[in-house]
Design a protein around this motif. Structure first.
Motif, mmCIF file in Angstrom:
data_model
loop_
_atom_site.group_PDB
_atom_site.id
_atom_site.type_symbol
_atom_site.label_atom_id
_atom_site.label_comp_id
_atom_site.label_asym_id
_atom_site.label_seq_id
_atom_site.Cartn_x
_atom_site.Cartn_y
_atom_site.Cartn_z
ATOM 1 N N ARG A 19 -3.460 4.046 2.637
ATOM 2 C CA ARG A 19 -1.887 4.263 1.785
ATOM 3 C C ARG A 19 -0.455 3.641 2.280
ATOM 4 O O ARG A 19 -0.212 4.579 2.429
ATOM 5 N N ILE A 20 -0.524 2.610 2.483
ATOM 6 C CA ILE A 20 1.600 2.506 3.009
ATOM 7 C C ILE A 20 2.571 2.383 2.230
ATOM 8 O O ILE A 20 3.293 2.730 2.909
ATOM 9 N N GLY A 35 5.022 -2.906 -2.294
ATOM 10 C CA GLY A 35 3.553 -1.678 -2.183
ATOM 11 C C GLY A 35 3.413 -0.492 -3.676
ATOM 12 O O GLY A 35 4.781 -0.376 -4.425
ATOM 13 N N LEU A 36 2.684 -0.305 -3.008
ATOM 14 C CA LEU A 36 1.851 0.879 -4.011
ATOM 15 C C LEU A 36 1.825 2.130 -3.563
ATOM 16 O O LEU A 36 1.037 2.259 -2.274
ATOM 17 N N GLY A 37 2.036 3.378 -4.188
ATOM 18 C CA GLY A 37 1.766 4.473 -3.861
ATOM 19 C C GLY A 37 2.421 5.113 -2.801
ATOM 20 O O GLY A 37 2.915 4.867 -2.460
ATOM 21 N N ASP A 38 1.994 6.628 -2.674
ATOM 22 C CA ASP A 38 2.955 6.714 -1.368
ATOM 23 C C ASP A 38 2.393 7.147 -0.713
ATOM 24 O O ASP A 38 0.814 6.856 0.370
ATOM 25 N N CYS A 40 0.132 7.512 3.128
ATOM 26 C CA CYS A 40 -0.763 8.939 4.220
ATOM 27 C C CYS A 40 -0.379 8.614 5.389
ATOM 28 O O CYS A 40 0.040 7.963 6.074
ATOM 29 N N ILE A 41 -1.808 9.490 5.937
ATOM 30 C CA ILE A 41 -1.895 9.254 7.453
ATOM 31 C C ILE A 41 -2.476 8.094 7.752
ATOM 32 O O ILE A 41 -1.305 7.324 9.277
ATOM 33 N N ASN A 42 -3.048 7.898 7.448
ATOM 34 C CA ASN A 42 -3.478 6.272 7.575
ATOM 35 C C ASN A 42 -2.695 5.022 7.742
ATOM 36 O O ASN A 42 -2.413 4.433 8.289
ATOM 37 N N GLY A 43 -1.389 5.753 6.295
ATOM 38 C CA GLY A 43 -0.321 4.789 6.023
ATOM 39 C C GLY A 43 0.270 5.076 7.659
ATOM 40 O O GLY A 43 0.794 3.927 7.765
ATOM 41 N N VAL A 44 0.858 5.959 7.582
ATOM 42 C CA VAL A 44 1.794 5.398 9.212
ATOM 43 C C VAL A 44 1.130 5.139 10.279
ATOM 44 O O VAL A 44 1.326 4.101 10.763
ATOM 45 N N ARG A 45 -0.470 5.559 10.626
ATOM 46 C CA ARG A 45 -1.053 4.553 11.378
ATOM 47 C C ARG A 45 -1.043 3.316 11.321
ATOM 48 O O ARG A 45 -1.448 2.374 12.252
ATOM 49 N N LEU A 46 -1.109 2.529 10.157
ATOM 50 C CA LEU A 46 -0.543 1.219 9.997
ATOM 51 C C LEU A 46 -0.215 1.077 10.287
ATOM 52 O O LEU A 46 0.498 -0.402 10.766
ATOM 53 N N LEU A 47 1.132 0.951 9.635
ATOM 54 C CA LEU A 47 2.671 0.878 10.235
ATOM 55 C C LEU A 47 2.715 0.811 10.929
ATOM 56 O O LEU A 47 3.523 -0.333 11.731
ATOM 57 N N MET A 48 2.181 1.845 12.184
ATOM 58 C CA MET A 48 2.963 1.709 13.675
ATOM 59 C C MET A 48 1.992 0.854 14.596
ATOM 60 O O MET A 48 2.262 -0.147 15.226
ATOM 61 N N PHE A 49 0.670 0.764 14.110
ATOM 62 C CA PHE A 49 0.118 -0.557 14.546
ATOM 63 C C PHE A 49 0.620 -2.091 14.251
ATOM 64 O O PHE A 49 0.193 -2.529 15.145
ATOM 65 N N SER A 50 1.285 -2.489 13.329
ATOM 66 C CA SER A 50 1.820 -3.262 12.733
ATOM 67 C C SER A 50 2.745 -3.862 13.186
ATOM 68 O O SER A 50 3.029 -4.773 14.101
ATOM 69 N N THR A 79 -8.514 6.051 -11.058
ATOM 70 C CA THR A 79 -8.055 6.285 -10.254
ATOM 71 C C THR A 79 -8.046 4.851 -9.538
ATOM 72 O O THR A 79 -8.440 4.841 -9.280
ATOM 73 N N ASN A 80 -6.090 4.247 -9.490
ATOM 74 C CA ASN A 80 -6.580 3.335 -8.377
ATOM 75 C C ASN A 80 -5.932 3.198 -7.260
ATOM 76 O O ASN A 80 -4.400 3.788 -7.355
ATOM 77 N N ALA A 81 -5.587 1.876 -6.736
ATOM 78 C CA ALA A 81 -4.867 2.979 -5.101
ATOM 79 C C ALA A 81 -5.179 1.027 -4.539
ATOM 80 O O ALA A 81 -5.990 -0.078 -4.555
ATOM 81 N N GLN A 82 -4.067 0.883 -3.252
ATOM 82 C CA GLN A 82 -3.904 0.220 -2.374
ATOM 83 C C GLN A 82 -4.111 0.324 -1.340
ATOM 84 O O GLN A 82 -3.625 0.970 -0.511
ATOM 85 N N ILE A 83 -5.448 0.007 -0.931
ATOM 86 C CA ILE A 83 -6.033 0.247 0.445
ATOM 87 C C ILE A 83 -6.347 -1.180 1.212
ATOM 88 O O ILE A 83 -6.838 -0.873 2.161
#
Length: 225
Positions: A19-20, A35-38, A40-50, A79-83
């Motif tokens: 969740r970015i 974007g949607l949602g808060d 998360c840790i994987n979102g931080v990793r995805l942002l840094m990768f991008s 439950t819905n999410a943007q992943i």
């Protein structure tokens, strides 16, 4: 990633299980404001990768209803999410015109997938490379030879005398006469050979002794000034 040429169109899409969220400040240029949602840790990793690989998260740049933005839905529907995301090269960001989710799409499995179809509209502006014909350089120095000069003048006289008989015929055949005159010139003069092409520096100058010392001396004087 660093070995991929910049001119290539790089697109990465899939389930990142991250969740970015939305952009928090201007330094997070890789994501948009939709974007949607808060995060998360994987979102931080995805942002840094991008950001490290000059990628933009395409489906966070376009505003749509939440039901057309989240890409995952739980089995119970609570439950819905943007992943799921589509990453595209920053250099080619402008080619993405829209990105949204289609809930009614068939996911291919019997029971249906809990992921929704993410679709993007892409517009390419590609141009073909023009290849020009090689230029032929004729050896016009042969005009100094009396027999070549006489033959050439006779050929020109014969061609233009025939064309001047009729102005309309002259206008019609002007292009073809010019094209047909090229082979005749090529036969009379012939192309330049590599041995005839001279460099900007003469043979005497290029072999003059002491020119290297003069250049070094001038460089030394300029340095001391």
């Amino acid at each position: 990633m660093n070995k991929i040429p910049r001119k290539d169109i790089l697109v990465i899409g899939g389930d990142f299980n991250a969740r970015i969220g939305t952009r928090l400040n201007d330094s997070e240029w890789a994501i948009g404001n939709h974007g949607l949602g808060d995060r998360c840790i994987n979102g931080v990793r995805l942002l840094m990768f991008s950001m490290l690989n000059n990628l933009n998260v395409a489906n966070t740049w376009f505003k749509h209803k939440p039901c057309h933005t989240y890409t995952w839905r739980s089995r119970d529907g609570r439950t819905n999410a943007q992943i799921d995301y589509l990453l595209v090269s920053r250099h080619w960001k402008s080619m993405i015109k829209d990105s949204r989710v289609y809930r009614g799409a068939d996911t291919g499995s019997k029971s249906g997938s809990d992921h929704l179809l993410l679709k993007s509209k892409v517009r390419f502006r590609l141009s073909s490379k023009k290849v020009s014909a090689p230029r032929r350089i004729l050896d016009t120095t042969k005009l100094k030879l009396p027999e070549i000069k006489e033959t050439f003048m006779l050929e020109l006289t014969n061609r233009f005398t025939a064309l001047q008989d009729n102005d309309r015929e002259f206008k019609t055949n002007q292009c073809s006469s010019q094209q047909s005159g090229v082979p005749s010139c090529s036969q009379l003069f012939g192309p330049y050979s590599s041995a005839q092409l001279q460099t900007y520096m003469s043979t005497h100058t290029s072999h003059t002794k002491g020119i290297g010392q003069l250049l070094a001396l001038r460089h030394e004087v300029q340095r001391r000034l």
